[in-house]
Design an enzyme around this catalytic site. Structure first.
Site, PDB file in Angstrom:
ATOM      1  N   GLU A 181       0.878  -1.176   0.000  1.00  0.00           N
ATOM      2  CA  GLU A 181       0.000   0.000   0.000  1.00  0.00           C
ATOM      3  C   GLU A 181       0.902   1.208   0.000  1.00  0.00           C
ATOM      4  OE1 GLU A 181      -1.601   3.188   1.168  1.00  0.00           O
ATOM      5  OE2 GLU A 181      -2.101   2.216   3.061  1.00  0.00           O
TER       6      GLU A 181
ATOM      7  N   CYS B  24      -1.805   9.008   2.912  1.00  0.00           N
ATOM      8  CA  CYS B  24      -1.691   8.563   1.527  1.00  0.00           C
ATOM      9  C   CYS B  24      -2.944   8.865   0.708  1.00  0.00           C
ATOM     10  CB  CYS B  24      -1.387   7.066   1.479  1.00  0.00           C
ATOM     11  SG  CYS B  24      -2.597   6.051   2.360  1.00  0.00           S
TER      12      CYS B  24
END
Length: 480
Positions: free
Chosen positions: A255, A289
């Protein structure tokens, strides 16, 4: 309840001990710049010990029992709820989280822990229809073995927990390497919580050390069957190369970074658009993010939107993360502050207009809003991981879609429109893993697939998707 102590030690095989590296980790409060503590980092020797302990625990079926896993996870929920304020304070002190963000993070961790309670019962044998009438066919669902988890500093508690608790719920053992900026909230604090919850020794091990010293060794080590990495795209790509290039291929869950667009279509409610921008960009200083990294707004709304946004941004409180009204706290470290300063200067040199400058004082970087941004400029293409916001004008909906997809990333996104069907149609054309219509780009539900496309990663976290990642199938047939 007595607060945890000895969080400045490695946790290996159920034992708390000093690392064996000659280097020390300096754990510094990002806001006050005070030293929380210094502790001896882990070396490759400690990595070997941790993997040996994890492998031994797995081979001895330390958590094979479904009841044991369920009891540990249920107890973990109780312990976190009892120690919530202690955890929140650690997130504020170590990671620079505002009180708002720290509480959001604890809730997110509790959500994934609750979701993981469904996993032990899913580790079952399923009968299949056999294509050979003379044989019976079955599929076993099995754990992988030892899982290596590398977690980041921005949401350290949640992003460590989502892999660790899932792996354990699926009967795997774990070696966790937290970020050096957050060795407690991403590492040793979890070890204390699981220890209090009754997890057998060796099932979870924590080694905190420099990536330069143990990073490659941690990934290339022959013991782990899977590497679960959350962090930057650049480091994640290196992890992928190391994991796939080692003598034993490993599964990967990556990720990585993002460049989330908030697309404001020509029928959008501007007041809503402004609020989506503020929370989507400036929560946790933009160090997320999924954070809104750029706004793409229809040119017919541009001027009115910018005016409303600047007015709203002037009300944002920047300062002490301990205060309830603070939205923007400190940047994690000085190197990140220097990076943001460079990005601001580069944006100006590339002809962007600084429509609002919130100032920089020490580790505090206020909101910086840029207009007239070239879609091919650095600030539009790269993830800033800070409270910098480029605003890009779109000629129409088709142009907005083109701009939104013009990135090497593909993690999260948001669309603002008064027509939900239109928003859904627009979202379906995005080459992105997650889109939220009339919601902020920062969203994470424990039962929904979390992950991205392109350079934003591989695989999916949460719910049934992470269950698939952290387990394996074994097909067996028998004569009738």
């Amino acid at each position: 309840m007595t607060a945890y102590t000895a969080l400045d030690l490695q946790y290996i095989g159920g034992q708390w001990r000093d690392g064996t590296s000659t280097h020390h980790i300096q754990n510094i409060n990002p806001f006050t710049q005070e030293l929380i503590f210094s502790f001896q980092a882990a070396s490759s020797v400690d990595v070997d010990s941790a993997y040996s302990a994890a492998e031994r625990a797995f081979k001895q079926d330390a958590i094979k029992s479904i009841d044991l896993r369920l009891n540990v996870i249920k107890k973990l929920v109780e312990v976190i709820q009892q120690r919530r304020e202690e955890i929140v304070q650690w997130l504020i002190d170590e990671s620079g989280s505002t009180r708002l963000k720290a509480n959001i993070e604890v809730d997110a961790a509790l959500g994934i822990i609750q979701e993981s309670l469904s996993f032990p019962e899913k580790m079952r044998t399923t009968k299949l229809e056999s294509k050979d009438p003379s044989r019976k066919s079955f599929v076993l669902r099995k754990p992988l073995g030892v899982i290596a988890v590398i977690s980041p500093w921005n949401f350290p508690f949640h992003l460590s927990m989502r892999s660790v608790v899932t792996a354990i719920a699926c009967a795997n053992s774990v070696v966790l390497k937290p970020a050096s900026d957050t060795p407690v909230t991403g590492g040793t604090l979890l070890a204390k919580l699981f220890e209090e919850a009754g997890l057998p020794h060796g099932v979870l091990n924590v080694v905190a050390g420099s990536g330069r010293e143990i990073g490659d060794y941690f990934v290339e080590h022959p013991v782990p069957k899977m590497i679960s990495f959350t962090g930057s795209t650049e480091v994640g790509q290196q992890v992928g190369v190391k994991a796939l290039g080692s003598s034993r291929l490993k599964r990967l869950a990556l990720e990585l970074g993002g460049n989330a667009p908030l697309v404001i279509l020509d029928d959008a409610d501007l007041d809503l658009a402004v609020e989506l921008t503020v929370m989507g960009r400036f929560l946790h200083q933009g160090q997320i993010c999924m954070s809104t990294n750029r706004v793409i707004v229809d040119e017919s709304l541009h001027d009115a939107y910018v005016e409303k946004l600047v007015k709203r941004v002037k009300t944002i409180v920047v300062g002490n993360p301990n205060n309830d009204d603070t939205l923007i706290g400190p940047i994690i470290n000085t190197s990140q502050v220097d990076k943001l300063k460079t990005m601001i200067q580069n944006a100006i040199q590339q002809d962007a207009i600084l429509a609002y400058a919130g100032g920089i004082e020490g580790q505090l970087v206020g909101p910086h809003i840029f207009t007239h941004v070239d879609p091919q400029s650095d600030i539009a293409l790269e993830e800033s991981f800070g409270p910098l916001l480029p605003i890009i004008q779109a000629r129409d909906e088709a142009h907005a879609l083109e701009l939104a997809n013009s990135t090497r990333f593909g993690l999260s996104s948001a669309v603002c429109t008064s027509n939900l069907e239109r928003g859904g149609d627009f979202a379906a054309q995005l080459d992105i893993g997650m889109t939220h219509i009339n919601g902020i780009s920062v969203a994470d539900h424990a039962n929904a697939p979390f992950g991205g496309e392109r350079n934003s990663g591989l695989g999916r976290f949460n719910g049934e998707w992470i269950f698939e990642e952290f387990t394996r199938t074994h097909w067996q047939t028998f004569p009738v």
